[in-house]
Each structure stands twice: as C-alpha cells, then as structure tokens.
Enzyme design. Sequence first.
Site, PDB file in Angstrom:
ATOM      1  N   ARG A  51       0.805  -1.219   0.000  1.00  0.00           N
ATOM      2  CA  ARG A  51       0.000   0.000   0.000  1.00  0.00           C
ATOM      3  C   ARG A  51       0.834   1.262   0.000  1.00  0.00           C
ATOM      4  O   ARG A  51       0.602   2.169  -0.787  1.00  0.00           O
ATOM      5  CB  ARG A  51      -0.872   0.074   1.259  1.00  0.00           C
ATOM      6  CG  ARG A  51      -2.291  -0.288   1.066  1.00  0.00           C
ATOM      7  CD  ARG A  51      -2.795  -0.814   2.365  1.00  0.00           C
ATOM      8  NE  ARG A  51      -1.936  -1.910   2.774  1.00  0.00           N
ATOM      9  CZ  ARG A  51      -2.090  -3.159   2.338  1.00  0.00           C
ATOM     10  NH1 ARG A  51      -3.062  -3.462   1.558  1.00  0.00           N
ATOM     11  NH2 ARG A  51      -1.253  -4.105   2.706  1.00  0.00           N
ATOM     12  N   THR A  52       1.788   1.342   0.915  1.00  0.00           N
ATOM     13  CA  THR A  52       2.461   2.625   1.080  1.00  0.00           C
ATOM     14  C   THR A  52       3.252   2.982  -0.182  1.00  0.00           C
ATOM     15  O   THR A  52       3.122   4.075  -0.720  1.00  0.00           O
ATOM     16  CB  THR A  52       3.368   2.612   2.326  1.00  0.00           C
ATOM     17  OG1 THR A  52       2.576   2.201   3.429  1.00  0.00           O
ATOM     18  CG2 THR A  52       3.943   3.977   2.606  1.00  0.00           C
ATOM     19  N   LYS A  80      25.541  -3.511  -0.994  1.00  0.00           N
ATOM     20  CA  LYS A  80      26.990  -3.312  -1.166  1.00  0.00           C
ATOM     21  C   LYS A  80      27.574  -2.524  -0.003  1.00  0.00           C
ATOM     22  O   LYS A  80      28.757  -2.203   0.008  1.00  0.00           O
ATOM     23  CB  LYS A  80      27.257  -2.541  -2.469  1.00  0.00           C
ATOM     24  CG  LYS A  80      26.768  -3.250  -3.711  1.00  0.00           C
ATOM     25  CD  LYS A  80      27.083  -2.410  -4.931  1.00  0.00           C
ATOM     26  CE  LYS A  80      26.487  -3.008  -6.195  1.00  0.00           C
ATOM     27  NZ  LYS A  80      26.545  -2.064  -7.315  1.00  0.00           N
ATOM     28  N   ARG A 101      11.207   4.120   3.289  1.00  0.00           N
ATOM     29  CA  ARG A 101      10.840   3.174   4.355  1.00  0.00           C
ATOM     30  C   ARG A 101      12.082   2.389   4.727  1.00  0.00           C
ATOM     31  O   ARG A 101      12.832   1.948   3.844  1.00  0.00           O
ATOM     32  CB  ARG A 101       9.758   2.222   3.883  1.00  0.00           C
ATOM     33  CG  ARG A 101       9.572   1.060   4.840  1.00  0.00           C
ATOM     34  CD  ARG A 101       8.349   0.263   4.573  1.00  0.00           C
ATOM     35  NE  ARG A 101       7.145   1.020   4.872  1.00  0.00           N
ATOM     36  CZ  ARG A 101       5.936   0.488   4.908  1.00  0.00           C
ATOM     37  NH1 ARG A 101       5.762  -0.783   4.653  1.00  0.00           N
ATOM     38  NH2 ARG A 101       4.886   1.226   5.196  1.00  0.00           N
ATOM     39  N   HIS A 129       5.031   6.416  11.476  1.00  0.00           N
ATOM     40  CA  HIS A 129       4.523   6.235  10.107  1.00  0.00           C
ATOM     41  C   HIS A 129       3.573   7.409   9.820  1.00  0.00           C
ATOM     42  O   HIS A 129       2.355   7.245   9.759  1.00  0.00           O
ATOM     43  CB  HIS A 129       3.801   4.886  10.027  1.00  0.00           C
ATOM     44  CG  HIS A 129       3.524   4.405   8.639  1.00  0.00           C
ATOM     45  ND1 HIS A 129       3.604   5.213   7.514  1.00  0.00           N
ATOM     46  CD2 HIS A 129       3.137   3.183   8.180  1.00  0.00           C
ATOM     47  CE1 HIS A 129       3.290   4.485   6.446  1.00  0.00           C
ATOM     48  NE2 HIS A 129       3.006   3.257   6.826  1.00  0.00           N
TER      49      HIS A 129
HETATM   50  C1  NCD Z   1       1.515  -0.617   8.207  1.00  0.00           C
HETATM   51  C2  NCD Z   1       3.023  -0.482   8.364  1.00  0.00           C
HETATM   52  O1  NCD Z   1       3.762  -0.712   7.411  1.00  0.00           O
HETATM   53  O2  NCD Z   1       3.410  -0.127   9.466  1.00  0.00           O
HETATM   54  N1  NCD Z   1       1.140  -0.852   6.879  1.00  0.00           N
HETATM   55  C3  NCD Z   1       0.937   0.214   6.054  1.00  0.00           C
HETATM   56  O3  NCD Z   1       1.786   1.042   5.871  1.00  0.00           O
HETATM   57  N2  NCD Z   1      -0.295   0.342   5.529  1.00  0.00           N
HETATM   58  C4  NCD Z   1       0.910  -1.589   9.123  1.00  0.00           C
HETATM   59  C5  NCD Z   1       1.439  -2.993   9.150  1.00  0.00           C
HETATM   60  O4  NCD Z   1       2.358  -3.346   8.409  1.00  0.00           O
HETATM   61  O5  NCD Z   1       0.899  -3.765   9.947  1.00  0.00           O
END
Ligand code: NCD
Length: 315
Positions: A51-52, A80, A101, A129
């Site tokens: 999703r993200t 590397k 991320r 997040h």
């Molecule tokens: C969340 C995350 O990555 O922290 N997912 C997301 O970004 N929608 C929640 C999760 O992974 O449980």
Amino acid sequence: MRHLIDPLDLSKAEAQSLLELAMRIRQDPAAYQEVATHKKLATLFYEPSTRTRLSFEAAMLNLGGHVLGFPSDIVSSATKGESVADTIRIISCYADIAAMRHPKEGAPLRASRYSRIPVINAGDGGHQHPTQTLTDLLTILTRKGRLENLTIGLCGDLKFGRTVHSLIKTMARYEGVRFVLISPEELRVPDYIIKDVLQANNISYTETHSLEDAMPELDILYMTRVQKERFFNEEDYVRLKNSYILTREKMGLAKPDMAVLHPLPRVNEIALDVDDDPRAAYFEQAQNGVYVRMALIMMLLGLTDPKTGKEVSLC
Ligand code: NCD
C-alpha cells in the site's frame, strides 16, 4: 525546505490545510492530473510494502509526475554497504522528492540531514509512520465529521505498531480525545508514549485486555496486526498472533456509527464477514491514502492548486 519525518513535523494548522486539500482532491481528482508534470518522486523502500509504496507512486502518477526507485534493500546498493546518507545525496541528483521506508528507526531522519530534496518517512522500524496517520485522519474526519471529542480504541500490537504510535501522538493534539488501549500485556504501548505523550499532556486513557468490554464506548476502533517481523522469537509470535479477532458477533456490541479502521495488511484480526458491515472503513482508508499523499507531495513541492489558483505550501 521541509521534510515529514515525525507526525508532529506538521503543525495542527498545516495538517488541517493538508486534509482540506486532500478533500478537494477526493472530490475531483481529475482536476489535479497535471499539477506535478516533470516532477520526480523517488521511492526508497528497504522493507516490504504494498500500500504505502504503490499509493505514493499512484499519488505522483495521478499528479502527472514520474516515479523511480527500488522496492527492497536486496535490489539497491544497500547490499553493497552504501549508507543512507550517501544514497540520499545521490537520489537528490535524480529526483525532486523522496519517500523512504527503512527497518531502522531514525533512518529517514538521518537521510533528511544529508538531502537536498524533501524526504518523507514512509515508516521507520517500529517507530513512526506519519503518512499512514494522515490517511487515518482523513478517514476519521470523513466518517465522523470531526477530529475532536472521540473515544478511540486501538487494538492488537500496540508495542511494535508504528501506525499506532503516530496516531496517538497526533490525535493527542485534538480536544476531548480519549484512548482505550486494548492489547495483551506483552504488546502494551511503549512507556515513552504513555509518559511523554499521554501523561505529559493530561490525555485521558485506559488500558485493557478485553476488546468486548471496550467495544460499546468506542467511536473509532483501530485494529492492527501483530508485527511478526519485529519479534525476536517465533514462539512468542505464534502465542500472541491470534490475541484479537474482530468478528461480526463482536460488532454487535459496538455503536451503530462506530468506524473500524486498519492500516492493512490484515492477517486474521478482522473476520472477512465484517467487510460487509457499513462501519468497516479500512478499504476506503486505503483509497484515502492516495489523496493525502497527493496533497503532501503538492505541499512539500509548493505546487499550485488548480482549484484555488494558489500555491500550496507549508508555512
Ligand atoms: C503498516 C506499516 O507498514 O506499518 N502498513 C501500512 O503502511 N499500511 C501496518 C502494518 O504493516 O501492519
């Protein structure tokens, strides 16, 4: 130049303007399809994501911009031994904005110190997040019509769930918000959230193990999965993974206008038959993720809103 690393990097007023912009986009997405032509977003994902990452990419493509990047550390120079500082220095030569991320807490913050382009934290370890929180805020606002005076239940892995930490930090700024923290003993909210956020700001909260007991008083129920990848041993995960399962039967205990949110992915903490309940808001929440990310990219790049003819920027 501004970055979004911690959810509180945006003032309350800035978050409000961002949500208003996201709502304008939600009403007429087609009006925004040329807003970021010739701009490039880099997605630097050192940890799995569906999703993200894809919603960031969809957001930039919806604005008429371009995307480049990598979906996991194994296909980047991280294998590397390249440092995050060097990577972002290089990416600053290729893109106008970056979403990162990383499994290490603080990695996006470190990157932002060496960056010549805005950096967005797309999740750092079990820490924060912030863009998921903006997604959650838009969903709460459109479902309930307000962000104030709400009783919010957070259920599941409150220890490792970064979306939970960011949501509590942010919602604690709104008047009359109460939290009900529902978790097994081992997965309670970390002490720093209790002390530095809830107690320090005199926010009302209760902790419980029982979802059923909490259910009747909630305006929002925020379900989360147990964060398998942050456990030190498999046995603990297996023992705790089914701690809470929201079923249609349990939904019978809730207010008729409660909203169920979940950042997703869902493992088995929400039974499939809850999906048809009108109070299930998690798929709409995923859609909202695209609108808030479009709004965020516009604000960090200082682009012009075609609806108002004005440049949108953070103060
Ligand atoms: C969340 C995350 O990555 O922290 N997912 C997301 O970004 N929608 C929640 C999760 O992974 O449980």
